[in-house]
Structure formats: C-alpha cells, structure tokens
Design a protein around this motif. Structure first.
Motif, PDB file in Angstrom:
ATOM      1  N   ILE A  14       0.840  -1.281  -0.057  1.00 26.65           N
ATOM      2  CA  ILE A  14      -0.154  -0.176  -0.080  1.00 26.65           C
ATOM      3  C   ILE A  14       0.835   1.291   0.077  1.00 26.65           C
ATOM      4  O   ILE A  14       0.841   2.220  -0.807  1.00 26.65           O
ATOM      5  CB  ILE A  14      -0.990   0.071   1.074  1.00 26.65           C
ATOM      6  N   GLU A  15       2.046   1.355   0.660  1.00 25.90           N
ATOM      7  CA  GLU A  15       2.752   2.459   0.918  1.00 25.90           C
ATOM      8  C   GLU A  15       3.496   2.731  -0.364  1.00 25.90           C
ATOM      9  O   GLU A  15       3.855   3.636  -0.835  1.00 25.90           O
ATOM     10  CB  GLU A  15       3.832   2.274   1.875  1.00 25.90           C
ATOM     11  N   LYS A  16       3.929   1.496  -1.187  1.00 18.72           N
ATOM     12  CA  LYS A  16       4.334   1.670  -2.534  1.00 18.72           C
ATOM     13  C   LYS A  16       3.561   1.911  -3.677  1.00 18.72           C
ATOM     14  O   LYS A  16       3.804   1.990  -4.804  1.00 18.72           O
ATOM     15  CB  LYS A  16       5.228   0.598  -2.698  1.00 18.72           C
ATOM     16  N   ASP A  17       2.299   2.133  -3.305  1.00 20.92           N
ATOM     17  CA  ASP A  17       1.271   2.378  -4.366  1.00 20.92           C
ATOM     18  C   ASP A  17       0.896   1.132  -5.409  1.00 20.92           C
ATOM     19  O   ASP A  17       0.934   1.683  -6.545  1.00 20.92           O
ATOM     20  CB  ASP A  17       1.438   3.702  -4.813  1.00 20.92           C
ATOM     21  N   SER A  18       1.170   0.082  -4.971  1.00 22.50           N
ATOM     22  CA  SER A  18       1.276  -0.940  -5.881  1.00 22.50           C
ATOM     23  C   SER A  18       0.048  -1.912  -5.786  1.00 22.50           C
ATOM     24  O   SER A  18      -0.119  -2.789  -6.672  1.00 22.50           O
ATOM     25  CB  SER A  18       2.365  -2.062  -5.566  1.00 22.50           C
ATOM     26  N   LEU A  19      -1.084  -1.207  -5.332  1.00 26.45           N
ATOM     27  CA  LEU A  19      -2.313  -2.041  -5.145  1.00 26.45           C
ATOM     28  C   LEU A  19      -3.313  -0.810  -5.353  1.00 26.45           C
ATOM     29  O   LEU A  19      -3.309   0.445  -4.924  1.00 26.45           O
ATOM     30  CB  LEU A  19      -2.607  -2.501  -3.697  1.00 26.45           C
ATOM     31  N   ASP A  54      -7.420   0.705  -5.445  1.00 22.52           N
ATOM     32  CA  ASP A  54      -8.376   0.755  -3.991  1.00 22.52           C
ATOM     33  C   ASP A  54      -9.093  -0.618  -3.739  1.00 22.52           C
ATOM     34  O   ASP A  54      -9.321  -0.714  -2.743  1.00 22.52           O
ATOM     35  CB  ASP A  54      -8.984   2.197  -4.465  1.00 22.52           C
ATOM     36  N   GLU A  55      -9.481  -0.968  -4.956  1.00 20.95           N
ATOM     37  CA  GLU A  55     -10.163  -2.180  -4.890  1.00 20.95           C
ATOM     38  C   GLU A  55      -9.461  -3.402  -4.343  1.00 20.95           C
ATOM     39  O   GLU A  55     -10.019  -4.201  -3.620  1.00 20.95           O
ATOM     40  CB  GLU A  55     -10.835  -2.413  -6.229  1.00 20.95           C
ATOM     41  N   GLU A  56      -8.338  -3.446  -4.636  1.00 20.60           N
ATOM     42  CA  GLU A  56      -7.593  -4.497  -4.034  1.00 20.60           C
ATOM     43  C   GLU A  56      -7.130  -4.283  -2.830  1.00 20.60           C
ATOM     44  O   GLU A  56      -7.340  -5.361  -1.837  1.00 20.60           O
ATOM     45  CB  GLU A  56      -5.765  -4.660  -4.853  1.00 20.60           C
ATOM     46  N   ILE A  57      -7.041  -3.145  -2.304  1.00 20.14           N
ATOM     47  CA  ILE A  57      -6.892  -2.668  -0.715  1.00 20.14           C
ATOM     48  C   ILE A  57      -8.039  -2.974   0.121  1.00 20.14           C
ATOM     49  O   ILE A  57      -7.988  -3.793   1.004  1.00 20.14           O
ATOM     50  CB  ILE A  57      -6.311  -1.311  -0.411  1.00 20.14           C
ATOM     51  N   GLU A  58      -9.264  -2.810  -0.614  1.00 21.00           N
ATOM     52  CA  GLU A  58     -10.484  -3.101   0.035  1.00 21.00           C
ATOM     53  C   GLU A  58     -10.662  -4.605   0.282  1.00 21.00           C
ATOM     54  O   GLU A  58     -11.106  -5.149   1.253  1.00 21.00           O
ATOM     55  CB  GLU A  58     -11.669  -2.497  -0.761  1.00 21.00           C
ATOM     56  N   ARG A  59     -10.368  -5.184  -0.634  1.00 22.07           N
ATOM     57  CA  ARG A  59     -10.671  -6.879  -0.735  1.00 22.07           C
ATOM     58  C   ARG A  59      -9.697  -7.434   0.133  1.00 22.07           C
ATOM     59  O   ARG A  59      -9.912  -8.326   0.866  1.00 22.07           O
ATOM     60  CB  ARG A  59     -10.348  -7.530  -2.313  1.00 22.07           C
ATOM     61  N   LEU A  60      -8.455  -7.053   0.156  1.00 23.06           N
ATOM     62  CA  LEU A  60      -7.562  -7.458   0.986  1.00 23.06           C
ATOM     63  C   LEU A  60      -7.755  -7.234   2.569  1.00 23.06           C
ATOM     64  O   LEU A  60      -7.620  -8.000   3.379  1.00 23.06           O
ATOM     65  CB  LEU A  60      -5.937  -6.860   0.707  1.00 23.06           C
ATOM     66  N   GLY A  61      -8.334  -6.030   2.608  1.00 25.22           N
ATOM     67  CA  GLY A  61      -8.517  -5.786   4.204  1.00 25.22           C
ATOM     68  C   GLY A  61      -9.682  -6.610   4.623  1.00 25.22           C
ATOM     69  O   GLY A  61      -9.652  -7.003   5.838  1.00 25.22           O
ATOM     70  N   GLU A  62     -10.609  -6.714   3.808  1.00 24.77           N
ATOM     71  CA  GLU A  62     -11.964  -7.419   4.273  1.00 24.77           C
ATOM     72  C   GLU A  62     -11.629  -8.871   4.403  1.00 24.77           C
ATOM     73  O   GLU A  62     -11.905  -9.515   5.302  1.00 24.77           O
ATOM     74  CB  GLU A  62     -12.987  -7.369   2.989  1.00 24.77           C
ATOM     75  N   ALA A  63     -10.500  -9.533   3.513  1.00 15.28           N
ATOM     76  CA  ALA A  63     -10.188 -10.866   3.689  1.00 15.28           C
ATOM     77  C   ALA A  63      -9.294 -11.207   4.851  1.00 15.28           C
ATOM     78  O   ALA A  63      -9.571 -12.163   5.499  1.00 15.28           O
ATOM     79  CB  ALA A  63      -9.209 -11.387   2.458  1.00 15.28           C
ATOM     80  N   LEU A  64      -8.417 -10.142   5.281  1.00 20.07           N
ATOM     81  CA  LEU A  64      -7.755 -10.163   6.326  1.00 20.07           C
ATOM     82  C   LEU A  64      -8.488 -10.220   7.694  1.00 20.07           C
ATOM     83  O   LEU A  64      -8.420 -10.850   8.796  1.00 20.07           O
ATOM     84  CB  LEU A  64      -6.603  -9.234   6.375  1.00 20.07           C
ATOM     85  N   ALA A  65      -9.518  -9.089   7.701  1.00 16.94           N
ATOM     86  CA  ALA A  65     -10.313  -9.009   8.687  1.00 16.94           C
ATOM     87  C   ALA A  65     -11.350 -10.206   8.918  1.00 16.94           C
ATOM     88  O   ALA A  65     -11.367 -10.785  10.052  1.00 16.94           O
ATOM     89  CB  ALA A  65     -11.459  -7.760   8.450  1.00 16.94           C
ATOM     90  N   ASP A  66     -11.688 -10.848   7.719  1.00 14.60           N
ATOM     91  CA  ASP A  66     -12.689 -12.294   7.833  1.00 14.60           C
ATOM     92  C   ASP A  66     -11.723 -13.361   8.444  1.00 14.60           C
ATOM     93  O   ASP A  66     -12.102 -14.072   9.352  1.00 14.60           O
ATOM     94  CB  ASP A  66     -13.012 -12.581   6.543  1.00 14.60           C
TER      95      ASP A  66
END
Length: 118
Positions: free
Chosen positions: A37-42, A44-56
């Motif tokens: 995320i810090e390197k801007d290599s994701l 916004d959609e990927e960040i959202e999906r990744l965040g949801e997956a890790l939270a789940d």
C-alpha cells in the motif's frame, strides 16, 4: 527450548499450533500488504478486498480459539516459537557463542554425531 503443547489433549495442542502458525502468517501478510500500500502497488479495490479478507480471517481465528478454548494454548505456542526464533537469531548474530555451545555439547555427549560434522 521446547514448545509447550497440552500433552493431555493432543488434538487441542495440534489445533493450537495450527492456529498460532496461521496467526503468524496472517501478521506477515498484513505487513506485506502495508508495504505494498505504501508503495502504491495496489489499487483501491485490491486494498478493500485484501482488508476484508484479512479481517474475515482474523475473525475466523478468534472464533476457532473461543470455540475450542485455545487462547492459552495459542499464547503458549507463540511464546515458545518466539523463544526459538530469538535463539536462532542470537546464534546467527553471535556465531562464536554458537560454536562454543556446539563444542560444549560435543564434550558432554562424545558418542553423538554433531550436525556440524556432516
């Protein structure tokens, strides 16, 4: 430094070990995600999906621990793993101390073959 697993209930001990390892892997994935995320290599959609997956995943782990009364077992395994990692890192940083430990071990157990002799 042995890991402390509930010997009276092997199933609980093994499940605790698996949960502890999944927690550690999850933490590494979270750190890697933050770096990306810090390197801007994701996107916004990927960040959202990744965040949801890790939270789940974190929620599922908490449910598994609660349902199987694994909180203490997982904590014990993680503490044991931390000690093992600390020991390995110390040996990598201090190879002279490691060599002395091997020599001491060899003196105390003369009939055994050292891994360093291979």
């Amino acid at each position: 430094m042995p890991l402390k697993i509930d010997e009276k209930n092997l199933k609980k001990g093994v499940l605790g070990l698996v949960v502890a390892l999944v927690e550690i892997i999850t933490e590494l994935l979270e750190k890697q995600a933050l770096l990306r995320i810090e390197k801007d290599s994701l996107s916004d959609e990927e960040i959202e999906r990744l965040g949801e997956a890790l939270a789940d995943l974190n929620e599922a782990l908490e449910i598994i621990k609660a349902d199987n009364n694994l909180e203490d077992t997982v904590e014990s395994v993680r503490c044991g793993l931390d000690e093992v990692v600390d020991d390995v890192v110390d040996k990598l940083i201090n190879p002279v101390r490691w060599a002395k430990e091997v020599e001491e071990h060899d003196r105390n157990r003369p009939g055994e073959i050292s891994l360093l002799d291979s």
